[in-house]
Design a protein around this motif. Structure first.
Motif, PDB file in Angstrom:
ATOM      1  N   GLU A   1       2.336  -4.019  10.192  1.00  0.00           N
ATOM      2  CA  GLU A   1       1.204  -4.607  10.918  1.00  0.00           C
ATOM      3  C   GLU A   1      -0.073  -4.573  10.072  1.00  0.00           C
ATOM      4  OE1 GLU A   1       1.393  -2.136  14.326  1.00  0.00           O
ATOM      5  OE2 GLU A   1       3.092  -3.253  15.172  1.00  0.00           O
TER       6      GLU A   1
ATOM      7  N   MET B   1       0.263  -7.032   7.055  1.00  0.00           N
ATOM      8  CA  MET B   1       0.280  -8.431   7.492  1.00  0.00           C
ATOM      9  C   MET B   1      -1.106  -8.928   7.904  1.00  0.00           C
ATOM     10  SD  MET B   1       3.189  -9.879   7.043  1.00  0.00           S
ATOM     11  CE  MET B   1       3.092 -11.355   8.070  1.00  0.00           C
TER      12      MET B   1
ATOM     13  N   THR C   1      -0.719 -12.015   4.937  1.00  0.00           N
ATOM     14  CA  THR C   1      -1.061 -12.824   6.107  1.00  0.00           C
ATOM     15  C   THR C   1      -0.517 -14.246   5.984  1.00  0.00           C
ATOM     16  OG1 THR C   1      -3.102 -11.589   6.323  1.00  0.00           O
ATOM     17  CG2 THR C   1      -2.984 -13.646   7.530  1.00  0.00           C
TER      18      THR C   1
ATOM     19  N   PHE D   1       6.192 -10.854  14.103  1.00  0.00           N
ATOM     20  CA  PHE D   1       5.401 -11.788  13.278  1.00  0.00           C
ATOM     21  C   PHE D   1       6.217 -13.034  12.928  1.00  0.00           C
ATOM     22  CE2 PHE D   1       2.823  -8.006  12.571  1.00  0.00           C
ATOM     23  CZ  PHE D   1       1.536  -8.513  12.437  1.00  0.00           C
TER      24      PHE D   1
END
Ligand SMILES: [Mg+2]
Length: 248
Positions: free
Chosen positions: A178, A181, A187, A210
């Motif tokens: 998390e 990302m 990202t 995700f």
């Protein structure tokens, strides 16, 4: 394209790789693992193909990871996510509790009383390995449970390969996924988490949240870590033929 049921690595992936049992074959002792000669170079090459979005997420601490994979120093989550390092090499500040010194002393006494047990002290955790004396597993587990039960909000006991580990409850591989990302170059990429153990499952779940994948060494990579290493080497060759040629 698939081979043996595992999708080939794509250029828009973000890869999260466990180390022991995933990239490296399990050894009789954690300090006896063998790192194949070409692995650090393949990981560095693949990282380049993925724009730097390749992380190692392991129960080992950061300095051990860097020693094992040198000269490649990956971003990732170490100590099961207690220590996080971003893609630009910055160690993120952590607020994880450290197990009390008395617990380490208690476990050191247990290990000293039972030849074959091994205590591994980590910055945020304590692991006791019983691979050499499998019958001691229950006793080890009970001892660690007794210690962790005195601070149940902060610590939990987790099973590993022929080991148990006390670690901060908030240190999870999901936290590593998390956090990474949330920033470049991760990202927007499709996260794929590869692991072999119960401690990898929350990382796989985070990857799925995700929109990515969790791949299991055993269920998906039936050929074990050697198959994972071949998968990586193949991706380096496919995604970056120029690099592969330059190195050969
Ligand atoms: Mg593992």
């Amino acid at each position: 394209m698939t081979r043996l049921g595992v999708p080939e690595i794509e250029a828009d992936w973000a890869l999260f790789l466990d180390l022991d049992g995933t990239l490296l074959d399990i050894a009789p002792r954690p300090d006896a693992v063998r790192v194949p000669d070409r692995l650090p170079g393949d990981l560095a090459g693949l990282s380049q193909c993925l724009g730097g979005a390749l992380a190692v997420v392991s129960g080992r601490d950061c300095s051990t990871i860097d020693h094992l994979l040198a000269p490649f120093a990956p971003p990732g989550g170490f100590g099961h996510g207690a220590e996080l390092r971003s893609a630009d090499g910055i160690l993120l500040p952590d607020s994880m509790p450290v197990p009390p010194a008395a617990w380490a002393e208690s476990l050191a006494a247990l290990v000293a009383s039972r030849p074959g047990l091994l205590l591994e002290r980590k910055p945020h955790g304590l692991a006791v390995h019983f691979r050499a004396v499998p019958d001691e597993g229950t006793r080890v587990h009970e001892s660690m449970q007794r210690l962790a039960a005195t601070r149940p909000a902060d610590f939990a006991v987790l099973p590993a390969h022929m080991a148990f580990e006390i670690r901060p409850r908030a240190a999870t591989k999901a936290r590593a996924v998390e956090t990474l990302m949330a920033a470049p170059p991760f990202t927007g990429r499709r996260p794929v988490f590869v692991g072999d153990d119960v401690t990898d499952e929350d990382g796989m779940e985070a990857a799925r949240r995700f929109g990515g994948l969790g791949l299991h060494v055993g269920r998906d990579f039936t050929g074990g870590p050697a198959q994972v290493r071949n998968w990586i080497a193949r991706a380096v060759a496919h995604l970056s033929p120029d690099i592969a040629h330059a190195q050969s």
